[in-house]
Design an enzyme around this catalytic site. Structure first.
Site, PDB file in Angstrom:
ATOM      1  N   HIS A 171      -3.455   7.475   2.023  1.00 34.65           N
ATOM      2  CA  HIS A 171      -3.818   6.134   1.566  1.00 34.65           C
ATOM      3  C   HIS A 171      -5.229   5.830   2.056  1.00 34.65           C
ATOM      4  O   HIS A 171      -5.587   6.181   3.173  1.00 34.65           O
ATOM      5  CB  HIS A 171      -2.817   5.113   2.120  1.00 34.65           C
ATOM      6  CG  HIS A 171      -3.227   3.694   1.877  1.00 34.65           C
ATOM      7  ND1 HIS A 171      -3.660   3.253   0.637  1.00 34.65           N
ATOM      8  CD2 HIS A 171      -3.308   2.623   2.714  1.00 34.65           C
ATOM      9  CE1 HIS A 171      -3.967   1.971   0.730  1.00 34.65           C
ATOM     10  NE2 HIS A 171      -3.772   1.571   1.969  1.00 34.65           N
TER      11      HIS A 171
ATOM     12  N   ASN B  72      -9.999  -0.140  -0.506  1.00 33.92           N
ATOM     13  CA  ASN B  72      -8.537  -0.018  -0.433  1.00 33.92           C
ATOM     14  C   ASN B  72      -7.946  -0.588  -1.720  1.00 33.92           C
ATOM     15  O   ASN B  72      -7.974  -1.789  -1.951  1.00 33.92           O
ATOM     16  CB  ASN B  72      -8.041  -0.789   0.797  1.00 33.92           C
ATOM     17  CG  ASN B  72      -6.532  -0.715   0.980  1.00 33.92           C
ATOM     18  OD1 ASN B  72      -5.811  -0.274   0.085  1.00 33.92           O
ATOM     19  ND2 ASN B  72      -6.070  -1.157   2.136  1.00 33.92           N
TER      20      ASN B  72
ATOM     21  N   CYS C 220       0.818  -1.231   0.000  1.00 32.06           N
ATOM     22  CA  CYS C 220       0.000   0.000   0.000  1.00 32.06           C
ATOM     23  C   CYS C 220       0.845   1.272   0.000  1.00 32.06           C
ATOM     24  O   CYS C 220       0.358   2.341  -0.342  1.00 32.06           O
ATOM     25  CB  CYS C 220      -0.948   0.006   1.187  1.00 32.06           C
ATOM     26  SG  CYS C 220      -2.129  -1.343   1.127  1.00 32.06           S
TER      27      CYS C 220
HETATM   28  O1  UT7 Z   1      -3.797  -0.874   3.489  1.00 34.38           O
HETATM   29  C1  UT7 Z   1      -3.002  -1.627   4.331  1.00 34.38           C
HETATM   30  C2  UT7 Z   1      -3.273  -1.297   5.707  1.00 34.38           C
HETATM   31  N1  UT7 Z   1      -4.516  -1.897   6.145  1.00 34.38           N
HETATM   32  C3  UT7 Z   1      -5.246  -1.240   7.009  1.00 34.38           C
HETATM   33  O2  UT7 Z   1      -4.896  -0.140   7.356  1.00 34.38           O
HETATM   34  C4  UT7 Z   1      -6.442  -1.927   7.621  1.00 34.38           C
HETATM   35  C5  UT7 Z   1      -6.419  -1.684   9.088  1.00 34.38           C
HETATM   36  N2  UT7 Z   1      -7.517  -2.273   9.801  1.00 34.38           N
HETATM   37  C6  UT7 Z   1      -8.810  -1.909   9.687  1.00 34.38           C
HETATM   38  O3  UT7 Z   1      -9.139  -1.101   8.840  1.00 34.38           O
HETATM   39  C7  UT7 Z   1      -9.810  -2.445  10.673  1.00 34.38           C
HETATM   40  O4  UT7 Z   1      -9.124  -3.092  11.711  1.00 34.38           O
HETATM   41  C8  UT7 Z   1     -10.857  -3.418  10.058  1.00 34.38           C
HETATM   42  C9  UT7 Z   1     -11.816  -2.625   9.174  1.00 34.38           C
HETATM   43  C10 UT7 Z   1     -10.131  -4.466   9.250  1.00 34.38           C
HETATM   44  C11 UT7 Z   1     -11.666  -4.095  11.159  1.00 34.38           C
HETATM   45  O5  UT7 Z   1     -12.252  -3.145  12.016  1.00 34.38           O
HETATM   46  P1  UT7 Z   1     -12.151  -3.342  13.609  1.00 34.38           P
HETATM   47  O6  UT7 Z   1     -12.945  -2.276  14.208  1.00 34.38           O
HETATM   48  O7  UT7 Z   1     -10.682  -3.366  13.939  1.00 34.38           O
HETATM   49  O8  UT7 Z   1     -12.862  -4.726  13.820  1.00 34.38           O
HETATM   50  P2  UT7 Z   1     -12.261  -6.064  14.448  1.00 34.38           P
HETATM   51  O9  UT7 Z   1     -11.228  -6.645  13.563  1.00 34.38           O
HETATM   52  O10 UT7 Z   1     -11.900  -5.755  15.857  1.00 34.38           O
HETATM   53  O11 UT7 Z   1     -13.534  -7.001  14.399  1.00 34.38           O
HETATM   54  C12 UT7 Z   1     -14.695  -6.755  15.203  1.00 34.38           C
HETATM   55  C13 UT7 Z   1     -15.653  -7.915  15.034  1.00 34.38           C
HETATM   56  C14 UT7 Z   1     -14.987  -9.288  15.184  1.00 34.38           C
HETATM   57  O12 UT7 Z   1     -15.861 -10.099  15.918  1.00 34.38           O
HETATM   58  P3  UT7 Z   1     -15.562 -10.366  17.478  1.00 34.38           P
HETATM   59  O13 UT7 Z   1     -14.206 -11.034  17.505  1.00 34.38           O
HETATM   60  O14 UT7 Z   1     -15.567  -9.022  18.123  1.00 34.38           O
HETATM   61  O15 UT7 Z   1     -16.704 -11.239  17.854  1.00 34.38           O
HETATM   62  C15 UT7 Z   1     -14.906  -9.808  13.774  1.00 34.38           C
HETATM   63  O16 UT7 Z   1     -14.989 -11.198  13.688  1.00 34.38           O
HETATM   64  O17 UT7 Z   1     -16.234  -7.898  13.717  1.00 34.38           O
HETATM   65  C16 UT7 Z   1     -16.118  -9.203  13.110  1.00 34.38           C
HETATM   66  N3  UT7 Z   1     -15.955  -9.031  11.680  1.00 34.38           N
HETATM   67  C17 UT7 Z   1     -16.979  -8.825  10.829  1.00 34.38           C
HETATM   68  N4  UT7 Z   1     -18.306  -8.767  11.021  1.00 34.38           N
HETATM   69  C18 UT7 Z   1     -19.080  -8.534   9.960  1.00 34.38           C
HETATM   70  C19 UT7 Z   1     -14.802  -8.998  10.962  1.00 34.38           C
HETATM   71  N5  UT7 Z   1     -15.085  -8.782   9.662  1.00 34.38           N
HETATM   72  C20 UT7 Z   1     -16.421  -8.677   9.558  1.00 34.38           C
HETATM   73  C21 UT7 Z   1     -17.279  -8.435   8.477  1.00 34.38           C
HETATM   74  N6  UT7 Z   1     -18.599  -8.362   8.719  1.00 34.38           N
HETATM   75  N7  UT7 Z   1     -16.844  -8.247   7.205  1.00 34.38           N
END
Ligand code: UT7
Length: 324
Positions: free
Chosen positions: A251, A281, A114
């Site tokens: 980004h 992204n 990225c």
């Molecule tokens: O470009 C390269 C760099 N990449 C980035 O900068 C990405 C960085 N990360 C992010 O943007 C965020 O961390 C995400 C958008 C990927 C995730 O957001 P989050 O607020 O950090 O959510 P999380 O990973 O803590 O997940 C929360 C919950 C989880 O369930 P539990 O463990 O709390 O029960 C996940 O299993 O949401 C669940 N989950 C989903 N639910 C519905 C994960 N993906 C999904 C989904 N739909 N697509």
């Protein structure tokens, strides 16, 4: 006087096909509400069957060249930032060179995921400053749809395909922080974090392409800290302040990360270019796509100070301050 690298044209291309969050919710256990609230993404573009990264990059490059008023004859170097090349080799930059009808000059790919466009921009700037190139095509092009596990809801909802490009040209400027062109760039990498964001295949390990794996929450934390630091470095190096920045072009990984960086800089949110809602992204393509959008709709004007930043797999991260 000082030799500077000026952006003289921008271009971009997005594949025709748009995939909405609701469409993804039919394939995996997710919802438009979850995707929008966690990432700000509403839709993404996906390349057509047979449409490859170099096709996207060529289209973006042609638009940038048209905007700059140059032809392939005028270009002496092509750098393509991509993590999704057409083939393991040759570099997709050479395919773009061929597509543009060029047989002179030189072309190569840069792989910093990225952060690829920032790495490519810094590289091009240094080639220009060293006098080894006068006019460079810097392209970011990706087809991340091809390395996504479409059954993994934690990753497949976040990425999209696209390409952006600029023409970067040598120009003599007075040598102050009021110059047009690239004022400074700052690159970083820390390979210890590979397991937080990687693709689990490759020519030398599995002889397959592999699929993207990400510990989103961990990457998020690193992104917020690293981006704040690298943005601070750009300002410190030039003696400019956050008030001097006309446009932040981040980004586009997550709206919450973008908002966090904007808040740290105390930027007026209307001065932050956001495309993540419509593009998702697009990795190395996201910064030049956002730049081209804001140039073409008239927001970015000649003389505006732009702060570009990105963070991605590696980890890699970087920033560039450019006066348009
Ligand atoms: O470009 C390269 C760099 N990449 C980035 O900068 C990405 C960085 N990360 C992010 O943007 C965020 O961390 C995400 C958008 C990927 C995730 O957001 P989050 O607020 O950090 O959510 P999380 O990973 O803590 O997940 C929360 C919950 C989880 O369930 P539990 O463990 O709390 O029960 C996940 O299993 O949401 C669940 N989950 C989903 N639910 C519905 C994960 N993906 C999904 C989904 N739909 N697509």
């Amino acid at each position: 006087m000082m030799r500077r690298s000026i952006i003289t044209g921008t271009g971009s291309y997005l594949p025709e096909r748009v995939v909405t969050n609701d469409e993804l919710a039919e394939r995996v256990d997710t919802s438009d509400e979850w995707i929008v609230s966690r990432s700000g993404i509403r839709q993404r573009h996906v390349a057509a069957e047979g449409e490859v990264t170099s096709d996207l990059g060529t289209k973006a490059a042609l638009k940038a060249m048209e905007a700059a008023g140059v032809t392939a004859d005028d270009i002496d170097m092509i750098i393509l930032a991509t993590a999704t090349p057409d083939l393991t080799f040759p570099a997709s930059a050479t395919t773009i060179q061929k597509n543009l009808g060029m047989t002179h000059g030189y072309a190569f790919d840069i792989q910093a995921v990225c952060t690829g466009f920032i790495y490519a921009l810094a590289t091009a700037d240094n080639f220009i400053k060293a006098g080894q190139a006068d006019r460079v095509l810097v392209i970011g092009a990706e087809t991340f749809s091809r390395i996504l596990d479409w059954k993994d809801r934690t990753t497949c909802v976040l990425f999209g395909d696209g390409a952006g490009a600029i023409v970067l040209e040598a120009d003599e400027q007075p040598g102050t922080n009021q110059d047009r062109g690239m004022l400074t760039s700052h690159l970083h990498a820390d390979g210890r974090h590979r397991d937080l964001l990687y693709v689990d295949g490759g020519p030398s390990s599995t002889q397959t392409t592999g699929f993207l794996k990400m510990e989103g929450r961990e990457v998020f934390k690193h992104a917020v800290t690293n981006l704040a630091n690298v943005v601070g470095e750009a300002l410190e190096a030039t003696g400019l302040s956050a008030d001097d920045i006309d446009w932040l072009i981040p980004h586009q990984a997550n709206k919450r990360i973008i908002d966090g960086t904007g808040r740290k800089l105390k930027m007026d949110p209307t001065k932050v270019v956001v495309t993540v809602d419509r593009h998702g992204n697009t990795s190395a393509a996201s910064v030049p796509l956002a730049l081209d959008e804001a140039v073409r709709d008239g927001r970015i004007k000649k003389g505006d100070l732009l702060l570009l930043e990105a963070m991605g797999g590696g980890f890699t991260w970087g920033s560039a301050l450019v006066r348009f």
